[in-house]
Write a protein that holds these residues in place. Structure first.
Motif, mmCIF file in Angstrom:
data_model
loop_
_atom_site.group_PDB
_atom_site.id
_atom_site.type_symbol
_atom_site.label_atom_id
_atom_site.label_comp_id
_atom_site.label_asym_id
_atom_site.label_seq_id
_atom_site.Cartn_x
_atom_site.Cartn_y
_atom_site.Cartn_z
ATOM 1 N N MET A 1 45.031 11.979 79.336
ATOM 2 C CA MET A 1 44.854 11.806 80.770
ATOM 3 C C MET A 1 46.218 11.431 81.325
ATOM 4 N N GLN A 2 46.677 12.136 82.323
ATOM 5 C CA GLN A 2 47.992 11.834 82.857
ATOM 6 C C GLN A 2 47.919 11.141 84.207
ATOM 7 N N LYS A 3 48.987 10.433 84.522
ATOM 8 C CA LYS A 3 49.070 9.683 85.771
ATOM 9 C C LYS A 3 49.295 10.639 86.932
ATOM 10 N N VAL A 4 48.687 10.328 88.081
ATOM 11 C CA VAL A 4 48.895 11.134 89.282
ATOM 12 C C VAL A 4 49.918 10.443 90.182
ATOM 13 N N TRP B 1 40.225 15.045 86.594
ATOM 14 C CA TRP B 1 40.707 16.244 85.915
ATOM 15 C C TRP B 1 42.082 15.950 85.320
ATOM 16 N N ALA B 2 42.184 16.007 84.005
ATOM 17 C CA ALA B 2 43.383 15.543 83.308
ATOM 18 C C ALA B 2 44.649 16.294 83.706
ATOM 19 N N ASP B 3 44.544 17.584 83.994
ATOM 20 C CA ASP B 3 45.726 18.388 84.304
ATOM 21 C C ASP B 3 46.201 18.230 85.740
ATOM 22 N N PRO C 1 36.435 18.102 82.440
ATOM 23 C CA PRO C 1 37.620 17.584 83.144
ATOM 24 C C PRO C 1 38.695 17.045 82.219
ATOM 25 N N TYR C 2 38.318 16.645 81.030
ATOM 26 C CA TYR C 2 39.289 16.151 80.049
ATOM 27 C C TYR C 2 38.668 16.251 78.661
ATOM 28 N N GLU C 3 39.498 16.080 77.629
ATOM 29 C CA GLU C 3 39.023 16.088 76.248
ATOM 30 C C GLU C 3 38.791 14.661 75.807
ATOM 31 N N CYS D 1 44.981 8.311 74.657
ATOM 32 C CA CYS D 1 46.368 8.714 74.407
ATOM 33 C C CYS D 1 46.589 9.343 73.026
ATOM 34 N N SER D 2 45.528 9.690 72.323
ATOM 35 C CA SER D 2 45.696 10.251 70.983
ATOM 36 C C SER D 2 46.237 11.671 71.006
#
Length: 274
Positions: free
Chosen positions: A49-52, A130-132, A172-174, A179-180
């Motif tokens: 999951m990335q920061k927006v 949504w992770a991307d 929306p994410y895996e 953070c793995s």
């Protein structure tokens, strides 16, 4: 005498209406900080999951569309490869309440099956997490009448996301240990979110790469996205509606900054009444 009083009243209403269409710096920070906080707490946890960060280009796109006061999604979303969440209320605007309404849809979303009941709406939640999607730009506009809904004196919030989320058949994410699965370019783990070593604080100005206009056609054809259909009778399940007090409107709690055009309008009105 009566003409001067009427002009002053009309001028004040115009000034307050314009000011209501501008998110304060505090509200912008709230939107970004809450997105990141909620993204860090998804269940099941996200392996990536990335920061927006805030994006001014997206803010301009959202502002231009919000000014149309239409109860529907921007028809250019597909062309611009953007996702979008909408919120409207006729009471005092509250950014925190708007985001929590979107996020609350997770109650009806089944991550394992990637499904949502037909009589429920989960697309606002899935876009939020949504992770991307890593850039957000939002705007509000005070509408005399909201086309397609009929609300009077309502504040419309538009948030645009890039890259878009809600691709059909994709979660929306895996899920996995937080953070793995961070990629090399986002190698640090901060509050369960993958971040780059030199990433700015979400409430600060993003890196130069994030200021480039994202409004370009995607290099590859987009997959079919989850439809953003507006039912004939708007319901709480599509875009969260806060009815509030419909007879009186608050035009925003703060006016921390005023645009040059607004200042000019004040001077013109002052010149007319003197």
């Amino acid at each position: 005498m009566h003409w001067n009083v009427a002009l002053r009243s009309a001028g004040l209403w115009v000034i307050l209406s314009l000011a209501a269409g501008q998110l304060t710096e505090q509200e912008k920070s709230t939107i970004i900080d809450m997105h990141n906080e909620l993204r860090s707490k998804v269940q099941p946890s996200a392996a990536f999951m990335q920061k927006v960060v805030w994006d001014e280009t997206l803010r301009v796109v959202a502002e231009a569309y919000a000014a149309k006061c239409i109860w529907d999604h921007n028809p250019q979303l597909e062309e611009l490869s953007l996702g979008e969440n909408l919120f409207v209320n006729t009471g005092p605007f509250n950014a925190t309440k708007a985001l929590l309404n979107w996020f609350q849809e997770h109650v009806d979303y089944d991550f394992e099956t990637n499904n949502c009941p037909e009589d429920k709406m989960c697309g606002h939640y899935t876009q939020m997490v949504w992770a991307d999607s890593n850039r957000i730009g939002c705007a509000t506009h005070f509408c005399d009448t909201l086309e397609g809904l009929g609300f009077k004196k309502a504040t419309l919030l538009v948030c645009d996301y890039y890259p878009t989320g809600n691709y059909e058949g994709r979660k929306p994410y895996e899920s996995g240990a937080p953070c793995s699965k961070c990629p090399d370019k986002l190698s640090l783990c901060e509050d369960n979110i993958c971040v780059a070593e030199n990433l700015f604080n979400p409430s600060e100005k993003p890196e130069s790469d994030d200021t480039e206009a994202p409004t370009v056609l995607p290099e590859h054809p987009r997959m079919m996205t989850e439809p953003f259909c507006v039912p004939e009778e708007p319901t709480q399940e599509h875009v969260k509606i806060e009815r509030g007090i419909e007879t009186e409107m608050s035009h925003g709690s703060k006016m921390e900054s005023v645009s040059a055009s607004l200042v000019m309008l004040v001077w013109l009105l002052a010149a007319l009444v003197l």
